[in-house]
Design a protein around this motif. Structure first.
Motif, PDB file in Angstrom:
ATOM      1  N   SER A  51       5.383  -9.881  -1.645  1.00 30.13           N
ATOM      2  CA  SER A  51       5.741  -9.956  -0.225  1.00 30.13           C
ATOM      3  C   SER A  51       7.002  -9.147   0.039  1.00 30.13           C
ATOM      4  N   SER A  52       7.242  -8.840   1.318  1.00 30.35           N
ATOM      5  CA  SER A  52       8.422  -8.047   1.641  1.00 30.35           C
ATOM      6  C   SER A  52       9.688  -8.835   1.339  1.00 30.35           C
ATOM      7  N   PHE A  53       9.545 -10.131   1.401  1.00 29.01           N
ATOM      8  CA  PHE A  53      10.681 -10.988   1.077  1.00 29.01           C
ATOM      9  C   PHE A  53      11.103 -10.787  -0.384  1.00 29.01           C
ATOM     10  N   VAL A  54      10.111 -10.790  -1.276  1.00 28.40           N
ATOM     11  CA  VAL A  54      10.394 -10.587  -2.699  1.00 28.40           C
ATOM     12  C   VAL A  54      10.991  -9.190  -2.899  1.00 28.40           C
ATOM     13  N   SER A  55      10.411  -8.213  -2.221  1.00 27.52           N
ATOM     14  CA  SER A  55      10.894  -6.849  -2.376  1.00 27.52           C
ATOM     15  C   SER A  55      12.355  -6.729  -1.930  1.00 27.52           C
ATOM     16  N   GLU A  56      12.667  -7.313  -0.796  1.00 28.26           N
ATOM     17  CA  GLU A  56      14.042  -7.274  -0.299  1.00 28.26           C
ATOM     18  C   GLU A  56      15.004  -7.935  -1.257  1.00 28.26           C
ATOM     19  N   TRP A  57      14.552  -9.068  -1.756  1.00 23.94           N
ATOM     20  CA  TRP A  57      15.410  -9.845  -2.643  1.00 23.94           C
ATOM     21  C   TRP A  57      15.709  -9.057  -3.918  1.00 23.94           C
ATOM     22  N   LEU A  58      14.651  -8.487  -4.497  1.00 19.63           N
ATOM     23  CA  LEU A  58      14.836  -7.727  -5.733  1.00 19.63           C
ATOM     24  C   LEU A  58      15.746  -6.528  -5.489  1.00 19.63           C
ATOM     25  N   ASN A  59      15.538  -5.863  -4.372  1.00 27.98           N
ATOM     26  CA  ASN A  59      16.383  -4.723  -4.036  1.00 27.98           C
ATOM     27  C   ASN A  59      17.841  -5.108  -3.936  1.00 27.98           C
ATOM     28  N   LYS A  60      18.056  -6.224  -3.263  1.00 23.79           N
ATOM     29  CA  LYS A  60      19.419  -6.631  -2.983  1.00 23.79           C
ATOM     30  C   LYS A  60      20.118  -7.203  -4.214  1.00 23.79           C
ATOM     31  N   LYS A  61      19.369  -7.980  -4.960  1.00 24.48           N
ATOM     32  CA  LYS A  61      20.030  -8.770  -5.995  1.00 24.48           C
ATOM     33  C   LYS A  61      19.846  -8.273  -7.420  1.00 24.48           C
ATOM     34  N   MET A  62      18.775  -7.572  -7.711  1.00 19.37           N
ATOM     35  CA  MET A  62      18.510  -7.330  -9.114  1.00 19.37           C
ATOM     36  C   MET A  62      18.227  -5.892  -9.482  1.00 19.37           C
ATOM     37  N   LYS A  63      18.255  -5.019  -8.516  1.00 21.80           N
ATOM     38  CA  LYS A  63      17.836  -3.648  -8.774  1.00 21.80           C
ATOM     39  C   LYS A  63      18.587  -2.996  -9.945  1.00 21.80           C
ATOM     40  N   THR A  64      19.905  -3.098  -9.900  1.00 21.39           N
ATOM     41  CA  THR A  64      20.705  -2.477 -10.950  1.00 21.39           C
ATOM     42  C   THR A  64      20.347  -3.026 -12.318  1.00 21.39           C
ATOM     43  N   GLN A  65      20.243  -4.328 -12.358  1.00 20.32           N
ATOM     44  CA  GLN A  65      19.928  -4.977 -13.616  1.00 20.32           C
ATOM     45  C   GLN A  65      18.534  -4.532 -14.121  1.00 20.32           C
ATOM     46  N   ILE A  66      17.598  -4.416 -13.189  1.00 17.77           N
ATOM     47  CA  ILE A  66      16.249  -4.012 -13.562  1.00 17.77           C
ATOM     48  C   ILE A  66      16.224  -2.571 -14.051  1.00 17.77           C
TER      49      ILE A  66
END
Ligand code: ADP
Ligand code: MG
Length: 401
Positions: A51-66
């Motif tokens: 969902s876009s919610f998950v996408s937003e969350w991952l972008n905001k919170k975990m992108k660097t780590q990922i």
């Protein structure tokens, strides 16, 4: 990088494996478990999410780590992009893509038609009020007549009054459940239309009169007079009277003495603020009523955040349910903190790196107060920020009380 999906599938599963070890299990399951590779081009790895919610969350919170996990696995610096997509390979029901709307009933379940004895949670704080309410519903017009229940707002008076009405109606008795406002309006209209006899007959013929929120009798002299006669009619014929008020009769100085003394003929029962166990049990009951599965950690978070009214508990639970519905993510502690604004910047830090000092300063920042204020006792009371800090210290840092 070229478009080579099988290979990138391997890289992504290895990345997920690595991340799974690094981040809390609930976070992994909520945000990452069901992601998959959509394509890969020019060092950009496109990951499908539910969902876009998950996408937003991952972008905001975990992108660097990922991204750094991908680099660790593949030794290639890669940009990661999230896109909402259906995973054709695994259309299984998982927390991230389960169709919540299909399995959950709407939230509007906390309404008056659901106020019954069987969904009233009994604890130390309300057991006197509960048992006396049950007693008058089964044996109306007996020892506890009238029954006078009082408490602060949102602690269950209306719930108990409606439960009495519900049970008595099931026993084929005729009940007049009215708010003080309705009673006043009816009475005033009866006077204006010269129909006080009808008014009196209507009330006299009921098996029970249940009058909610009598603090609103304040300043209504005429209505008090009307209620006095109604009271006498009913009481003389052993009909049950139940009253609810926001304070003890002793403090209801705006009601005429002769009426007030009658209010105390039977039993005066209070409801206190519920203990944490009762609050947790109420959260569970409400979740069950709304047909929402809820975990123990979320239950205790909600029970801890309570400050003075059960409506708050319900409000927070509702917020959580709404969040879960629009995000397509099942309720868990992670989502709860996010929905309730407890999501902190420490989120991406491995837990061991969060010190108690970090935790206190994060909570202080959230509440816009000073660190000192959290650390010092204020006139012997524990404030909400202090409760939250203690809760997080217990739950996340596993510190002792
Ligand atoms: P009051 O009339 O005292 O202001 P309510 O009866 O309207 O409070 O209660 C507020 C909400 O809290 C209602 O939705 C009610 O169902 C719920 N509630 C209060 N106490 C309990 C309890 N012991 N068990 C279950 N729900 C409760
Ligand atoms: Mg009420």
């Amino acid at each position: 990088m070229t478009q080579n999906i099988p290979e990138h599938n391997n890289i992504w599963s290895a990345t997920l494996g690595l991340l799974e070890m690094k981040i809390p299990k609930a976070s992994f399951e909520t945000w990452l478990k069901d992601t998959f590779v959509l394509n890969s081009k020019n060092n950009v790895l496109t990951i499908g999410v539910s969902s876009s919610f998950v996408s937003e969350w991952l972008n905001k919170k975990m992108k660097t780590q990922i991204e750094s996990a991908v680099k660790e696995v593949s030794s290639i610096k890669t940009k990661v992009v999230f896109t909402v997509a259906k995973n054709r390979e695994t259309p299984t029901k998982t927390p991230a893509n389960i169709d919540i709307k299909a399995t959950k009933k709407p939230v509007s379940k906390f309404n008056k038609s659901n106020y019954r004895f069987d969904n009233f949670v009994v604890g130390e704080s309300n057991k006197l009020a509960y048992s006396s309410a049950l007693s008058v519903a089964t044996e109306p017009g007996g020892r506890f007549n009238p029954l006078f229940i009082y408490s602060g707002v949102g602690l269950g008076k209306t719930h108990l009054l409606q439960s009495i009405a519900d049970l008595m109606r099931k026993n084929s008795q005729s009940i007049l459940y009215v708010t003080t406002e309705q009673f006043t309006n009816e009475f005033v209209t009866a006077i204006q239309k010269r129909k006080t006899d009808e008014f009196r007959a209507k009330y006299r013929n009921a098996d029970a009169l249940i009058l909610d929120d009598i603090q609103f009798l304040q300043g209504k002299e005429q209505t008090q007079e009307g209620l006095f006669h109604t009271f006498n009619d009913l009481h003389d014929s052993n009909k049950q009277i139940v009253l609810a008020c926001d304070r003890h009769p002793q403090y209801v100085d705006f009601i005429h003495d002769r009426l007030l003394s009658r209010f105390q003929w039977g039993l005066v029962a209070d409801i206190q603020s519920p203990e944490i166990e009762t609050r947790a049990a109420i959260v569970l009951k409400k979740a069950e009523q709304a047909n929402i599965p809820i975990t123990e950690d979320v239950t205790s978070l909600l029970a801890t955040l309570y400050t003075h009214s059960i409506r708050e508990l319900e409000g927070n639970l509702n917020k959580l349910i709404a969040y879960s519905e629009f995000s397509g993510v099942n309720i868990n502690l992670d989502l709860a903190k996010l929905a309730l604004g407890l999501d902190t910047e420490s989120y991406n830090l491995p837990i061991t790196e969060v010190s108690p000092e970090d935790l206190i300063s994060i909570v202080a920042k959230y509440y816009k107060i000073s660190v000192e204020k959290i650390q010092t006792k204020q006139s012997g009371r524990v404030s909400e920020p202090q409760k939250v800090a203690m809760y997080l210290a217990l739950e996340i840092l596993k510190l002792r009380y």
